[in-house]
Write an enzyme that holds these catalytic residues in place. Structure first.
Site, mmCIF file in Angstrom:
data_model
loop_
_atom_site.group_PDB
_atom_site.id
_atom_site.type_symbol
_atom_site.label_atom_id
_atom_site.label_comp_id
_atom_site.label_asym_id
_atom_site.label_seq_id
_atom_site.Cartn_x
_atom_site.Cartn_y
_atom_site.Cartn_z
ATOM 1 N N HIS A 53 -7.227 -6.018 0.164
ATOM 2 C CA HIS A 53 -6.098 -5.075 0.148
ATOM 3 C C HIS A 53 -4.909 -5.528 0.998
ATOM 4 O O HIS A 53 -3.770 -5.517 0.533
ATOM 5 C CB HIS A 53 -6.566 -3.696 0.615
ATOM 6 C CG HIS A 53 -5.480 -2.673 0.593
ATOM 7 N ND1 HIS A 53 -4.857 -2.266 -0.570
ATOM 8 C CD2 HIS A 53 -4.863 -1.984 1.597
ATOM 9 C CE1 HIS A 53 -3.932 -1.366 -0.288
ATOM 10 N NE2 HIS A 53 -3.915 -1.189 1.020
ATOM 11 N N ASP B 226 -9.867 -5.233 -4.463
ATOM 12 C CA ASP B 226 -9.204 -4.368 -3.480
ATOM 13 C C ASP B 226 -10.146 -3.190 -3.225
ATOM 14 O O ASP B 226 -10.443 -2.427 -4.133
ATOM 15 C CB ASP B 226 -7.866 -3.889 -4.033
ATOM 16 C CG ASP B 226 -7.029 -3.124 -3.017
ATOM 17 O OD1 ASP B 226 -7.607 -2.484 -2.119
ATOM 18 O OD2 ASP B 226 -5.792 -3.147 -3.143
ATOM 19 N N SER C 15 0.834 -1.191 0.000
ATOM 20 C CA SER C 15 0.000 0.000 0.000
ATOM 21 C C SER C 15 0.877 1.252 0.000
ATOM 22 O O SER C 15 1.708 1.410 -0.900
ATOM 23 C CB SER C 15 -0.955 -0.042 1.201
ATOM 24 O OG SER C 15 -1.982 0.910 1.040
#
Length: 251
Positions: free
Chosen positions: A225, A195, A94
């Site tokens: 995610h 996601d 991320s």
């Protein structure tokens, strides 16, 4: 300020041949990467996973920090690895992927390779354009953490998203996108098919923007995610180790 239980940074000193810097995501903590780090450590990798400033405490504290603070933290850890290991890789999830890309842009061939899991360089959310204004009047919004498909697994992340810090992340995205052509290292990119935090356009922008001759994308069919805590985590761990070993062997 006291750190939440489980959010602590972690390190492991391996054989010294291969070092890996693990970078966690926005509002998250090293907890989301600890299983990955333990997997690497068990294979004698030297591992560093710092707790980013403003994380692992309170979302209010996060609002007092910004991307230069987060980047300085991972940059210092990278320099330490470069001093102690023969080959160094940067892995990030991320926003950790955003920071990993920025390190790759700055350090070039000193970084042997990059592994990204659902990295972010933009967002399609309509309210993102309002972040510069919202950050002055709205302290926080709904949380983005804990997007995991696997039942019974929880990410240690803030229950609110700090808006001022999010506005700083958006500034980092613009810088990283502009300099993507500076990324030439071998790149292994994992992207979840579903996601709810980072849109597919992020992976597309990275694929088209970098100049890595070796680039492989792996689609994760069974994870959301936070894939490093999800059902495809074993695949991520195994493929990342194989990637690092192959790149060192081909050097």
């Amino acid at each position: 300020m006291p750190v939440l239980a489980g959010a602590e940074p972690f390190t492991h000193s391996g054989s010294g041949r291969i070092g890996v810097l693990l970078c966690h995501g926005f509002t998250g903590t090293p907890q989301s990467l600890r299983p990955w780090g333990e997997y690497l450590a068990a294979r004698e990798f030297t591992v560093r996973c710092p707790l980013l400033p403003g994380h692992g405490t309170t979302w209010q504290e996060c609002n007092r920090t910004g991307w230069p603070d987060w980047y300085a933290c991972v940059r210092d850890e990278l320099l330490a690895l470069l001093d102690s290991c023969d080959s160094v890789f940067v892995f990030g999830m991320s926003m950790g992927g955003t920071l990993a890309l920025r390190l790759a842009e700055e350090f070039g061939e000193q970084i042997r390779g990059v592994v990204l899991v659902n990295p972010s360089v933009t967002t399609l959310r309509w309210d993102a354009k309002l972040l510069p204004v919202l950050s002055k009047v709205l302290p926080s919004v709904a949380a983005i953490g804990n997007d995991i498909a696997k039942p019974g697994v929880t990410e240690l992340a803030y229950r609110r998203t700090p808006v001022r810090a999010a506005a700083s992340l958006a500034r980092l995205w613009r810088i990283v996108r502009t300099d993507l052509p500076k990324v030439t290292q071998p790149l292994l990119l994992f992207r979840s098919a579903v996601d709810h935090v980072v849109e597919p356009v992020n992976a597309a922008l990275i694929r088209s923007g970098v100049r890595s001759e070796w680039l492989t994308e792996v689609v994760l069919e069974n994870s959301f995610h936070v894939a490093t805590l999800d059902q495809d985590a074993p695949l991520i761990f195994q493929r990342s180790v194989e990637f690092a070993q192959e790149q060192v062997g081909s050097r």
